[in-house]
Write a protein that holds these residues in place. Structure first.
Motif, PDB file in Angstrom:
ATOM      1  N   GLN A 325       0.799  -1.297   0.016  1.00  0.00           N
ATOM      2  CA  GLN A 325      -0.017   0.039  -0.099  1.00  0.00           C
ATOM      3  C   GLN A 325       0.743   1.416   0.062  1.00  0.00           C
ATOM      4  OE1 GLN A 325      -2.110  -1.394   3.080  1.00  0.00           O
ATOM      5  NE2 GLN A 325      -3.785  -2.019   2.048  1.00  0.00           N
ATOM      6  N   ILE A 326       1.911   1.306   0.745  1.00  0.00           N
ATOM      7  CA  ILE A 326       2.834   2.492   0.687  1.00  0.00           C
ATOM      8  C   ILE A 326       3.633   2.710  -0.568  1.00  0.00           C
ATOM      9  CG2 ILE A 326       4.963   3.282   1.842  1.00  0.00           C
ATOM     10  CD1 ILE A 326       4.018   2.227   4.490  1.00  0.00           C
ATOM     11  N   LEU A 351      -2.718   5.052   2.624  1.00  0.00           N
ATOM     12  CA  LEU A 351      -1.727   5.228   3.800  1.00  0.00           C
ATOM     13  C   LEU A 351      -2.207   4.988   5.058  1.00  0.00           C
ATOM     14  CD1 LEU A 351       0.182   8.625   2.625  1.00  0.00           C
ATOM     15  CD2 LEU A 351       1.005   6.204   2.641  1.00  0.00           C
ATOM     16  N   ARG A 352      -3.629   5.227   5.235  1.00  0.00           N
ATOM     17  CA  ARG A 352      -4.327   4.965   6.503  1.00  0.00           C
ATOM     18  C   ARG A 352      -4.515   3.520   6.702  1.00  0.00           C
ATOM     19  NH1 ARG A 352      -9.110   7.697   5.131  1.00  0.00           N
ATOM     20  NH2 ARG A 352      -8.115   9.930   4.939  1.00  0.00           N
ATOM     21  N   TYR A 371       3.127   7.714   8.008  1.00  0.00           N
ATOM     22  CA  TYR A 371       2.657   8.970   8.377  1.00  0.00           C
ATOM     23  C   TYR A 371       3.614   9.935   7.907  1.00  0.00           C
ATOM     24  CZ  TYR A 371      -0.088   6.934  11.796  1.00  0.00           C
ATOM     25  OH  TYR A 371      -1.048   6.179  12.784  1.00  0.00           O
ATOM     26  N   TYR A 372       4.853   9.849   7.594  1.00  0.00           N
ATOM     27  CA  TYR A 372       5.659  10.732   6.958  1.00  0.00           C
ATOM     28  C   TYR A 372       4.933  11.340   5.720  1.00  0.00           C
ATOM     29  CZ  TYR A 372       9.715  12.780   4.331  1.00  0.00           C
ATOM     30  OH  TYR A 372      10.295  13.774   3.830  1.00  0.00           O
ATOM     31  N   LEU A 373       4.492  10.340   4.787  1.00  0.00           N
ATOM     32  CA  LEU A 373       3.892  10.345   3.482  1.00  0.00           C
ATOM     33  C   LEU A 373       2.597  11.407   3.738  1.00  0.00           C
ATOM     34  CD1 LEU A 373       4.609   7.355   1.734  1.00  0.00           C
ATOM     35  CD2 LEU A 373       5.557   9.337   1.179  1.00  0.00           C
ATOM     36  N   MET A 374       1.767  10.828   4.825  1.00  0.00           N
ATOM     37  CA  MET A 374       0.292  11.467   4.893  1.00  0.00           C
ATOM     38  C   MET A 374       0.643  12.868   5.403  1.00  0.00           C
ATOM     39  SD  MET A 374      -2.337   9.548   7.691  1.00  0.00           S
ATOM     40  CE  MET A 374      -1.885   7.938   7.410  1.00  0.00           C
ATOM     41  N   ALA A 375       1.435  13.261   6.282  1.00  0.00           N
ATOM     42  CA  ALA A 375       2.024  14.778   6.953  1.00  0.00           C
ATOM     43  C   ALA A 375       1.969  15.209   5.441  1.00  0.00           C
ATOM     44  CB  ALA A 375       3.156  14.561   7.850  1.00  0.00           C
ATOM     45  N   HIS A 376       2.975  14.731   4.369  1.00  0.00           N
ATOM     46  CA  HIS A 376       3.154  15.637   3.370  1.00  0.00           C
ATOM     47  C   HIS A 376       1.914  16.029   2.498  1.00  0.00           C
ATOM     48  CE1 HIS A 376       7.409  16.751   2.576  1.00  0.00           C
ATOM     49  NE2 HIS A 376       7.646  15.645   3.301  1.00  0.00           N
ATOM     50  N   VAL A 377       1.161  14.852   2.316  1.00  0.00           N
ATOM     51  CA  VAL A 377      -0.178  15.095   1.572  1.00  0.00           C
ATOM     52  C   VAL A 377      -1.079  16.199   2.484  1.00  0.00           C
ATOM     53  CG1 VAL A 377      -2.117  14.093   0.776  1.00  0.00           C
ATOM     54  CG2 VAL A 377       0.163  12.670   0.624  1.00  0.00           C
ATOM     55  N   SER A 393       2.479  11.520  15.158  1.00  0.00           N
ATOM     56  CA  SER A 393       2.642  10.198  15.000  1.00  0.00           C
ATOM     57  C   SER A 393       3.744   9.666  14.165  1.00  0.00           C
ATOM     58  CB  SER A 393       1.300   9.482  14.192  1.00  0.00           C
ATOM     59  OG  SER A 393       0.180  10.024  14.699  1.00  0.00           O
ATOM     60  N   PHE A 394       4.258  10.430  13.358  1.00  0.00           N
ATOM     61  CA  PHE A 394       5.507   9.924  12.749  1.00  0.00           C
ATOM     62  C   PHE A 394       6.542  10.007  13.933  1.00  0.00           C
ATOM     63  CE2 PHE A 394       9.341  12.139  10.911  1.00  0.00           C
ATOM     64  CZ  PHE A 394      10.056  11.079  10.230  1.00  0.00           C
ATOM     65  N   LYS A 395       6.723  11.075  14.488  1.00  0.00           N
ATOM     66  CA  LYS A 395       7.665  11.451  15.757  1.00  0.00           C
ATOM     67  C   LYS A 395       7.620  10.346  16.605  1.00  0.00           C
ATOM     68  CE  LYS A 395       9.477  15.042  18.687  1.00  0.00           C
ATOM     69  NZ  LYS A 395       8.969  16.184  19.324  1.00  0.00           N
ATOM     70  N   LYS A 396       6.535   9.886  16.906  1.00  0.00           N
ATOM     71  CA  LYS A 396       6.314   9.033  17.892  1.00  0.00           C
ATOM     72  C   LYS A 396       6.955   7.527  17.580  1.00  0.00           C
ATOM     73  CE  LYS A 396       2.763   6.486  18.905  1.00  0.00           C
ATOM     74  NZ  LYS A 396       1.390   6.328  18.643  1.00  0.00           N
ATOM     75  N   HIS A 397       6.828   7.222  16.254  1.00  0.00           N
ATOM     76  CA  HIS A 397       7.093   6.086  15.619  1.00  0.00           C
ATOM     77  C   HIS A 397       8.782   6.094  15.472  1.00  0.00           C
ATOM     78  CE1 HIS A 397       3.668   3.613  15.362  1.00  0.00           C
ATOM     79  NE2 HIS A 397       2.927   4.548  14.764  1.00  0.00           N
ATOM     80  N   ILE A 398       9.307   7.292  15.228  1.00  0.00           N
ATOM     81  CA  ILE A 398      10.542   7.476  15.135  1.00  0.00           C
ATOM     82  C   ILE A 398      11.526   7.334  16.623  1.00  0.00           C
ATOM     83  CG2 ILE A 398      12.541   8.999  14.537  1.00  0.00           C
ATOM     84  CD1 ILE A 398      11.589   7.797  12.097  1.00  0.00           C
ATOM     85  N   MET A 399      10.740   7.735  17.366  1.00  0.00           N
ATOM     86  CA  MET A 399      11.192   7.776  18.643  1.00  0.00           C
ATOM     87  C   MET A 399      11.402   6.311  19.270  1.00  0.00           C
ATOM     88  SD  MET A 399      11.961  10.971  19.718  1.00  0.00           S
ATOM     89  CE  MET A 399      11.575  11.281  21.296  1.00  0.00           C
TER      90      MET A 399
END
Lengths: 419, 573
Positions: A325-326, A351-352, A371-377, A393-399
């Motif tokens: 999907q990604i 993406l969802r 989430y990165y792609l989603m934020a861009h969109v 969410s992106f940040k949370k996952h990266i952390m």
């Protein structure tokens, strides 16, 4: 014909339950106790050995649906071996593999040997891990461990190590992954030519761990030596898997052009051995490779993905589905003729779906990407609030990826204490 | 309408003029061979050779409304008044297959060659492959009801699986759904055949053994047949009732006969399960799994109403039926074994009672005889599973196991073992219906009737690409004359051609405009031949052979050859 008395234990034991009156049910009432199901469980006059044979045909079916078309040495090895051998990516028909395991677990529980029962439960747990995430799988594993306490725990232990390794890789806990991987390697006998499957699997997992740690040249070296070994012993499923892994290594190291021949070789292996799901996953890797060559290949990549999607969505696990999907979303986004303003839902829906599935799987890296792609969109669309949400969410996952916490896991503790 | 053809050569040569038995309402020449298919008023189809020799006649029993040869000439499609379309073999008129998609009369049939799939890269057409044939032997067929000999019980077509590349999503869905439908039909038929056969066998058994109860009452004994048999087994005593029953009323032959009926039927049932029921259920599971994959492709399949939840549910049900079939099979085999064990014991008893040597008989298991007397003599677990309205009592241990399996990803509906096989099938069918109704309603809502064009057969047929054959009835006032008609060919190139666009607004059938372009046919300018009969509607023209068959109102068929005067056509004044 069976000898007299062979069945007495099965039905006489249950007789007092059904009636206190004399043996023959001419009195009222007690007649209802005889039911079709009793003929299935207690009164069945089919000898146990026949049932065992019949039951193993279901395990056979289930395994066949998982590894159809694998090399001949898999089938010639004794039952126990091919039952536990499991290339995780070549699941040909997920629903039927599960259903056949379930038929066995439901209908042959009394007659089965405990090692057969354990392998069927291991299959079911494996299925859970791939399709419903680790939480449910580990819960089931705990039940299975209690259930098969008496058994020399090899099947269940192996399964546990496999699951722990997968989860550690997904969570980004590479140290643990390496540790588990080493333990898996220790399970195999040190005599050469014995436990080939286990050794292959340990080495494959080792290469994957190195790849996750971005140690590309080491990963490639391990994969190359593994390929030599598999090729020598005609292990076709593993051949295709290793080739695909090599393609992945080149893809991740940024050498898409070098990855293409490996992906194509893997694809042709899969084609000639009817490994449909592995083929779909090789097609997906091929598409990702094309996509990383530039946006003018986006159309080609999208066509490839769409060709493989029915297979991936029907029989692929959470990880493969989310990856597809990604990749599909990326194809749309990098296609110059596509505009987010015209039809943003196509990408957002993909993406969802992907991020939902990845969260269940606890695959931090890929979830972060979604989430990165989603934020861009959302940024492009000007929906700032939702952009911030996705970014958080992106940040949370990266952390979480960078600070993996597994120390409080009881399962892990039991593992580390093990000799 | 008067033409002086005396000074001209008759343009069309009359081949023959034959009487026909009844009025013909439709007639079509075979496009490849000199064969003429005709439909009479009584809805019989006749196939004649060019020399009028009749090849075959069939009568479908219903009113025939249309007829159309397949372009290769090897089969003919027949449309009936009740909406059925059937395909018949040219060799013998045998019914090849038939389908009924609606209940409205089929008034016009036409063969359409399947066009090439348009691969449009921007549309991302992806070839969909039906993988079923990679893994499974050909799908099982409906089992035959014993005693019923009928060639046409099933119209399932093997070639259905050979459709590899499908045009679009809907087609894929329809393909899978219709295959699943066929397979559910196999299961339904198997269940009803098994139910019928088993109850027949059980009736035979009970008919034979009921006389024992009567004998017991006659001998004024206070016991049941089971008790009597049990004491015989125990060797305590042989009551006169049992003795009389075994030696006189049943006898060795009787036991053997019942044994053959009951065990033969059980074997038959096992074959049905193994050859029809189980494979069909497994293929259903496979196809449902494939559909589940498609249903997850939301972007493409959600629009046509393939719902993931409903398909998931249907997949679960198709799994449950596999468990149920396994259970049924096990009950059946164990019942069969116990019956044969019981009869073997009876045979031995009879031999002993008759004081004959009994050493060549098959051995028996006395414990199984006890189980048989207690649990099977007057009860029927096989029948229970085949009936819908029964509840199966499941022991606690099994229930617990099923519940535990939920944790391992088992069926979330733990009660399914309490249902009978027949009930489970019913539920599975319902879930399929629900799942497939969704696309149906979704698509139906999307369909809008944009345009309607009337379809009716034209009273003329193209003789070749450039000619049109017309049949004209003379408008004669005198009714007693034999009638007067003529046949003529018209060069199509001379006629004005106006294309009627389908997509302009509704007044496309603008008659004024069409009238402007009408031409007057001058008899003198065309090839015309008078026919000394009053002719009626069907005019069958074979373009490839250049023959025409004309039917006169007075039950005559006239065949003319159109081709021979082709050279003469140019010299029309």
């Amino acid at each position: 014909m069976t000898t007299d008395g062979a069945f007495s234990t099965t039905w006489l034991n249950n007789l007092p339950k059904s009636m206190d009156s004399p043996l023959l049910p001419q009195e009222n009432g007690s007649r209802n106790n005889c039911d079709a199901h009793r003929f299935f469980t207690q009164l069945s006059s089919i000898p146990k050995s026949v049932l065992q044979l019949l039951g193993s045909s279901y395990i056979m079916r289930s395994t066949a649906w998982e590894i159809y078309g694998s090399s001949s040495d898999v089938l010639s090895s004794p039952l126990f071996d091919w039952v536990e051998m499991k290339p995780p990516m070549s699941n040909l028909h997920a629903p039927l593999a599960r259903i056949n395991s379930l038929v066995y677990a439901t209908c042959f529980a009394e007659a089965s040997s405990s090692s057969d029962a354990a392998s069927v439960h291991a299959k079911l747990i494996q299925h859970l891990a791939i399709f419903r995430g680790y939480k449910e799988a580990f819960a089931a594993l705990k039940v299975a461990e209690e259930k098969f306490l008496t058994l020399s725990k090899s099947v269940i232990l192996l399964l546990k190590l496999q699951l722990l390794h997968e989860r550690a890789l997904h969570r980004g806990n590479l140290k643990l992954a390496q540790q588990v991987c080493d333990e898996l390697g220790v399970l195999a006998s040190s005599v050469s030519g014995v436990d080939k499957d286990l050794k292959t699997e340990a080495s494959l997992r080792h290469a994957r761990t190195l790849l996750a740690a971005n140690q590309f040249s080491q990963a490639a070296a391990v994969a190359h030596s593994l390929f030599r070994m598999c090729y020598k012993f005609n292990m076709q499923v593993q051949n295709a898997t290793v080739l695909l892994l090599l393609a992945e290594i080149h893809k991740k190291s940024g050498n898409a052009v070098l990855g293409l021949p490996y992906a194509l070789a893997s694809l042709s292996f899969c084609q000639s051995f009817n490994l449909d799901l592995l083929k779909a996953s090789a097609t997906l890797t091929l598409a990702e490779l094309w996509l990383s060559l530039g946006s003018n290949h986006a159309k080609r990549a999208l066509t490839l993905i769409h060709g493989a999607l029915p297979m991936i969505l029907g029989h692929g696990g959470l990880e493969l589905r989310a990856r597809a999907q990604i990749a599909e979303a990326k194809c749309y986004l990098s296609d110059p003729s596509y505009s987010v303003f015209d039809d943003s839902e196509v990408v957002l829906d993909l993406l969802r779906q992907a991020s939902d599935e990845l969260q269940v799987l606890e695959y931090q890296e890929l979830a972060a990407e979604a989430y990165y792609l989603m934020a861009h969109v959302f940024d492009k669309l000007g929906q700032l609030e939702r952009r911030e949400e996705a970014a958080a969410s992106f940040k949370k996952h990266i952390m979480t990826l960078e600070n993996p916490q597994d120390e409080n896991d009881p399962l892990l503790n039991t593992l580390c204490r093990k000799p | 309408m008067e033409t002086d053809e005396t000074d001209r050569v008759l343009p069309f040569q009359l081949q023959f003029d034959k009487p026909v038995a009844s009025q013909v309402k439709i007639a079509e020449w075979n496009p490849e061979k000199d064969l003429l298919a005709m439909v009479t008023e009584e809805s019989k189809i006749l196939l004649h050779r060019f020399n009028w020799q009749r090849l075959w006649t069939i009568s479908p029993g219903r009113n025939i409304t249309s007829l159309c040869w397949r372009p290769d000439g090897k089969a003919i499609a027949v449309g009936l008044e009740d909406g059925t379309i059937s395909l018949h073999d040219v060799e013998n008129g045998k019914l090849l297959r038939s389908l009924k998609s609606h209940t409205v009369a089929v008034v016009c049939l036409n063969w359409e060659e399947e066009g090439q799939v348009i691969r449009d890269d921007s549309n991302n057409f992806s070839a969909y492959e039906d993988r079923t044939s990679h893994f499974f032997p050909p799908a099982p067929r409906v089992p035959r009801m014993p005693g019923v000999v009928s060639g046409d019980t099933s119209f399932m077509d093997d070639s259905e699986d050979s459709y590899r590349e499908l045009k679009n999503e809907l087609h894929q869905l329809a393909q899978q759904a219709s295959n699943i439908e066929d397979l559910t039909e196999v299961i339904r038929a198997s269940l009803s055949v098994m139910c019928k056969q088993w109850s027949d066998a059980m009736r035979t058994f009970h008919e034979k053994f009921n006389s024992l109860s009567t004998l017991i009452i006659d001998h004024a004994l206070d016991s049941s047949p089971q008790e009597e048999f049990l004491s015989l087994l125990g060797g305590a005593r042989t009551s006169p009732a049992v003795h009389q029953f075994l030696v006189n009323s049943l006898g060795e032959v009787g036991v053997k006969r019942v044994l053959k009926v009951v065990c033969g039927t059980a074997k038959e049932l096992q074959h049905i399960v193994l050859d029809h029921l189980q494979p069909a259920a497994e293929i259903i599971g496979f196809r449902m799994g494939e559909l589940r994959g498609l249903s997850r492709w939301r972007a493409r399949y959600h629009g046509i109403g393939l719902d993931e939840m409903l398909i998931n549910n249907a997949t679960e049900k198709s799994g449950m039926i596999l468990v149920q079939i396994e259970r049924f099979m096990r009950v059946l085999s164990s019942v069969e074994q116990q019956f044969s064990n019981f009869f073997n014991w009876l045979l031995k008893c009879i031999k002993l009672l008759m004081q004959e040597p009994s050493d060549q008989l098959l051995p028996y298991n006395s414990e199984l005889v006890v189980i048989f007397l207690k649990f099977l003599y007057d009860q029927d677990p096989v029948k229970q599973l085949l009936e819908v309205d029964h509840d199966i009592e499941v022991d606690l241990e099994t229930m617990q196991r099923v519940k535990e399996l939920v944790q391992f990803g088992g069926f979330s509906d733990c009660e399914y073992l309490q249902r009978t096989l027949a009930k489970e099938f019913q539920q599975m069918e319902d879930s399929f219906k629900e799942a497939f109704l969704m696309p149906f309603t979704t698509i139906s809502r999307k369909m809008l009737c944009e345009d309607l064009l009337p379809l009716f057969p034209l009273p003329s047929s193209p003789a070749s690409d450039s000619q049109i054959v017309l049949l004209l009835n003379g408008a004669s006032a005198s009714s007693e004359s034999s009638g007067d008609a003529c046949m003529m060919t018209v060069q199509a190139s001379e006629l004005p051609f106006i294309s009627i666009s389908r997509f302009t607004d509704l007044n496309l059938w603008n008659l004024h405009q069409l009238k402007d372009s009408a031409v007057r046919l001058e008899m003198e300018n065309e090839t015309v031949r008078n026919i000394p009969h009053s002719v009626i509607a069907p005019l069958a023209v074979s373009a490839s052979r250049g023959v025409a068959c004309v039917f006169a109102a007075r039950k005559r068929a006239l065949v003319y050859i159109l081709e021979e005067d082709e050279e003469e056509v140019p010299d029309t004044e």
